[in-house]
Design an enzyme around this catalytic site. Structure first.
Site, PDB file in Angstrom:
ATOM      1  CE  LYS A 242      -2.028   2.779   2.831  1.00 45.40           C
ATOM      2  NZ  LYS A 242      -1.935   3.979   1.984  1.00 45.40           N
TER       3      LYS A 242
ATOM      4  CD  GLU B 223      -3.344   8.429   1.993  1.00 49.71           C
ATOM      5  OE1 GLU B 223      -2.494   7.517   1.998  1.00 49.71           O
ATOM      6  OE2 GLU B 223      -3.800   8.941   3.033  1.00 49.71           O
TER       7      GLU B 223
ATOM      8  N   GLY C 240       6.572   5.769   8.023  1.00 48.82           N
ATOM      9  CA  GLY C 240       5.664   6.914   8.024  1.00 48.82           C
ATOM     10  C   GLY C 240       5.789   7.669   9.330  1.00 48.82           C
TER      11      GLY C 240
ATOM     12  CB  THR D 191       0.653   6.498  11.092  1.00 46.41           C
ATOM     13  OG1 THR D 191       0.161   7.798  10.772  1.00 46.41           O
ATOM     14  CG2 THR D 191      -0.104   5.473  10.286  1.00 46.41           C
TER      15      THR D 191
ATOM     16  CD  GLU E  40      12.604   5.342   8.614  1.00 51.04           C
ATOM     17  OE1 GLU E  40      12.010   6.159   9.357  1.00 51.04           O
ATOM     18  OE2 GLU E  40      13.184   5.641   7.564  1.00 51.04           O
TER      19      GLU E  40
ATOM     20  CB  CYS F 230      12.973   9.693   7.625  1.00 49.61           C
ATOM     21  SG  CYS F 230      13.943   8.612   6.579  1.00 49.61           S
TER      22      CYS F 230
ATOM     23  CD  GLU G 190       9.812  13.317  11.058  1.00 49.73           C
ATOM     24  OE1 GLU G 190      10.731  12.660  10.605  1.00 49.73           O
ATOM     25  OE2 GLU G 190       8.654  12.861  11.174  1.00 49.73           O
TER      26      GLU G 190
HETATM   27  O1  TXE Z   1       2.141  10.081   7.302  1.00 48.92           O
HETATM   28  P1  TXE Z   1       1.353   8.769   7.619  1.00 48.92           P
HETATM   29  P2  TXE Z   1       1.579  11.519   6.950  1.00 48.92           P
HETATM   30  C1  TXE Z   1       6.180  12.012   9.220  1.00 48.92           C
HETATM   31  C2  TXE Z   1       6.334  13.482   8.932  1.00 48.92           C
HETATM   32  C3  TXE Z   1       4.971  13.863   8.473  1.00 48.92           C
HETATM   33  C4  TXE Z   1       4.116  13.004   9.379  1.00 48.92           C
HETATM   34  C5  TXE Z   1       2.722  12.754   8.895  1.00 48.92           C
HETATM   35  O2  TXE Z   1       6.651  14.163  10.117  1.00 48.92           O
HETATM   36  O3  TXE Z   1       4.699  15.211   8.645  1.00 48.92           O
HETATM   37  O4  TXE Z   1       4.809  11.784   9.444  1.00 48.92           O
HETATM   38  O5  TXE Z   1       2.751  12.399   7.536  1.00 48.92           O
HETATM   39  C6  TXE Z   1      -0.535   5.109   5.796  1.00 48.92           C
HETATM   40  N1  TXE Z   1      -3.154   2.217   9.100  1.00 48.92           N
HETATM   41  N2  TXE Z   1       6.627  11.183   8.119  1.00 48.92           N
HETATM   42  O6  TXE Z   1       0.335  11.827   7.694  1.00 48.92           O
HETATM   43  O7  TXE Z   1      -0.073   9.020   7.890  1.00 48.92           O
HETATM   44  C7  TXE Z   1      -0.690   6.236   4.800  1.00 48.92           C
HETATM   45  O8  TXE Z   1      -1.783   5.983   3.942  1.00 48.92           O
HETATM   46  C8  TXE Z   1      -2.312   1.853   8.126  1.00 48.92           C
HETATM   47  C9  TXE Z   1       7.888  10.522   8.318  1.00 48.92           C
HETATM   48  O9  TXE Z   1       1.526  11.622   5.498  1.00 48.92           O
HETATM   49  O10 TXE Z   1       2.160   8.071   8.624  1.00 48.92           O
HETATM   50  C10 TXE Z   1       0.664   6.159   4.125  1.00 48.92           C
HETATM   51  O11 TXE Z   1       0.695   5.092   3.191  1.00 48.92           O
HETATM   52  N3  TXE Z   1      -1.695   2.737   7.324  1.00 48.92           N
HETATM   53  C11 TXE Z   1       8.151   9.519   7.315  1.00 48.92           C
HETATM   54  C12 TXE Z   1       1.599   5.841   5.287  1.00 48.92           C
HETATM   55  O12 TXE Z   1       0.767   5.292   6.299  1.00 48.92           O
HETATM   56  C13 TXE Z   1      -1.926   4.049   7.543  1.00 48.92           C
HETATM   57  C14 TXE Z   1       7.668   9.714   5.952  1.00 48.92           C
HETATM   58  C15 TXE Z   1       2.343   7.036   5.855  1.00 48.92           C
HETATM   59  O13 TXE Z   1       1.411   8.023   6.201  1.00 48.92           O
HETATM   60  C16 TXE Z   1      -2.797   4.491   8.549  1.00 48.92           C
HETATM   61  C17 TXE Z   1       6.388  10.394   5.895  1.00 48.92           C
HETATM   62  C18 TXE Z   1      -3.424   3.510   9.354  1.00 48.92           C
HETATM   63  N4  TXE Z   1      -4.255   3.820  10.346  1.00 48.92           N
HETATM   64  C19 TXE Z   1       5.938  11.114   6.957  1.00 48.92           C
HETATM   65  N5  TXE Z   1      -2.847   5.845   8.508  1.00 48.92           N
HETATM   66  C20 TXE Z   1       9.438   8.771   7.390  1.00 48.92           C
HETATM   67  N6  TXE Z   1       9.597   7.910   8.386  1.00 48.92           N
HETATM   68  O14 TXE Z   1      10.282   8.911   6.540  1.00 48.92           O
HETATM   69  C21 TXE Z   1      -2.030   6.239   7.517  1.00 48.92           C
HETATM   70  N7  TXE Z   1      -1.480   5.156   6.909  1.00 48.92           N
END
Ligand code: TXE
Length: 499
Positions: free
Chosen positions: A182, A185, A235, A239, A257, A291, A392
């Protein structure tokens, strides 16, 4: 070769070897963050599609024969996927830039690394890791073997969509797992393209399944189910916590991660120009949406004023623009929504008393008004009590703190709930070695910043996550360990009497 349109045309869900639309008929517009235009409309899965994808992966694992596939066959698939990615790199790099906003140059580097990770795991899969154990009894053959972990849910974010997904898919395939993939989106296009190539490489039906949707819609079907054996997620921390809670209910293995707040420590003996350059790149590459971005600058007080002056001058000169424009050095933030979050952090920094040195605004150029651009921003006069220093921001925001002793530098570098990456610059080799050992982060760079290699582990201490990607540990994540005890001369044990 497939055209760019063929790579990401509909239907966009891939379940049990077939391209299908969402059962509920849902779709989502995918927006180019450089100008706000809709570049594609993709099928949007709902829970039923996710359940079907997990069921397909389950069947492929339990009865489809994939875990028993000879390693040589799995290696051939990995290499075929790498070759197809190489062949389509121009199309896929362009799609990545349109979708994420990153510069085309960055997208090509990502693509190079994606190809390399498939080739790395093909090589690693060829080296067996089984172990014979000496029990002291010649009649016993004791073996420790690695077997595939099972059905995996692979969930990736939007900043390095294809790269981060490939760090999961390649070792999962090498290990003999089946999976539901997945992407975010916000940025699904290159993962859809990769899926077309996996299909073309002839990977059997059900082994890799793709659903595209929001985490809120399909997340529970992937993470709160006994049918998934392993969840690998990259992510945000919030989450990650929610996923870990869901997984706990089924004792599902998780690999997380979750980003970082990464210190970059500069001693006064560091070579000045290369240090400024490394800090600039570490903080502002991809507009800070990395990240491991070095967004916490920790400067020795003797050089701090001169360093900040030079850095601000360089930051103000960064050429911002659409990723497809060859003169752009960095692109927009991934979305309007994300820019709003970054802007809220800038307002917070000001309200906390940090001194804005440069940036802190949207660029003024007329051609950039339709995109979600933001200027590289530096705050001086920061201290560990500020949220802007601890949280972050995932944007082009650099905070500056100062230190006078080595012990202070170490304490500051470790004063974070995260622990993904850190950088140290010094000409003193002994001090460098003391620092790299004292800093509690998953990667520590000495006189460099931001580099990695597929053969070395990547992941974090503390709230940066659980587990490691890349390297041999990145394959072990997708394996179970089994001990096989074989008695070649069975005899009556005699523990209990036989009357
Ligand atoms: O990430 P999400 P978001 C950090 C960064 C950013 C913050 C939020 O600080 O501002 O996270 O970003 C999926 N069950 N990073 O909201 O939501 C979602 O669809 C299962 C750090 O965009 O964590 C996507 O595929 N999956 C980071 C993925 O999780 C779920 C990189 C990441 O989205 C879900 C990006 C759920 N309940 C953001 N909810 C890094 N580690 O590099 C969401 N998703």
């Amino acid at each position: 070769m497939l055209t760019e349109d063929e790579l990401c045309c509909g239907p966009h869900l891939y379940i049990d070897g077939k391209w299908v639309p969402a059962q509920g008929g849902g779709t989502r517009d995918i927006v180019n963050p450089a100008d706000g235009t809709v570049i594609a409309t993709v099928d949007e899965a709902d829970r039923a599609d996710a359940v079907a994808a997990v069921a397909a992966a389950r069947t492929a694992f339990d009865t489809g024969g994939w875990p028993q596939t000879p390693v040589a066959e799995r290696i051939a698939y990995l290499l075929a996927i790498a070759d197809l990615l190489d062949e389509h790199r121009d199309h896929i790099a362009r799609l990545e830039t349109l979708d994420t906003g990153k510069t085309l140059r960055e997208s090509y580097i990502d693509l190079h690394d994606v190809v390399e990770v498939f080739r790395y795991y093909a090589r690693l899969a060829a080296t067996g890791s089984d172990r014979l154990v000496d029990t002291g009894n010649p009649a016993i053959i004791s073996r420790v073997v690695r077997e595939p972990a099972g059905v995996c849910a692979l969930i990736a974010p939007w900043n390095y969509p294809l790269l981060q997904m490939s760090w999961k898919i390649a070792p999962a395939l090498a290990a003999g797992c089946t999976m539901v993939v997945k992407p975010s989106e916000v940025t699904p296009l290159t993962t859809i393209a990769l899926m077309r190539l996996i299909d073309r490489a002839g990977v059997p039906a059900g082994v890799v399944n793709l659903i595209q949707s929001s985490g809120a819609t399909v997340g529970p079907a992937l993470t709160d189910t006994p049918d998934v054996d392993l969840i690998s997620f990259t992510g945000g921390a919030a989450t990650g916590e929610a996923i870990a809670r869901n997984a706990a209910g089924h004792i599902t293995r998780v690999a997380l991660e979750l980003g970082g707040k990464n210190p970059h420590i500069i001693f006064p003996d560091a070579e000045f120009d290369s240090a400024v350059d490394a800090v600039l790149t570490g903080a502002f590459l991809h507009s800070g949406q990395v990240c491991s971005a070095g967004t916490r600058l920790i400067l020795h007080e003797d050089i701090a004023d001169a360093f900040v002056a030079e850095l601000s001058w360089r930051a103000a000169g960064i050429r911002i623009g659409p990723g497809l424009d060859e003169t752009s050095e960095t692109g927009p933030l991934v979305s309007e929504q994300h820019r709003a979050k970054v802007e809220a952090y800038v307002a917070l920094g000001i309200s906390e008393g940090a001194r804005l040195v440069t940036g802190g605004a949207r660029p003024e150029a007329a051609r950039l008004q339709a995109g979600s651009f933001y200027l590289p921003t530096i705050f001086d006069g920061c201290h560990r009590g500020m949220r802007i220093v601890q949280e972050e921001t995932f944007g082009p925001i650099l905070t500056v703190e100062r230190f006078s002793t080595e012990a202070q530098a170490i304490a500051l570098g470790n004063d974070t709930a995260y622990g993904l990456a850190a950088g140290v610059r010094t000409a003193d080799a002994a001090r460098g070695e003391r620092l790299v050992r004292a800093l509690r982060h998953g990667t520590v760079w000495l006189n460099d910043f931001g580099y990695y290699t597929p053969a070395a582990e990547w992941g974090g201490f503390g709230r940066s996550g659980i587990g490691r990607e890349l390297g041999p540990s990145g394959l072990a994540e997708y394996q179970e360990t089994k001990h096989i005890w074989h008695n070649t001369a069975p005899a009556v044990g005699g523990w209990f009497s036989d009357n």
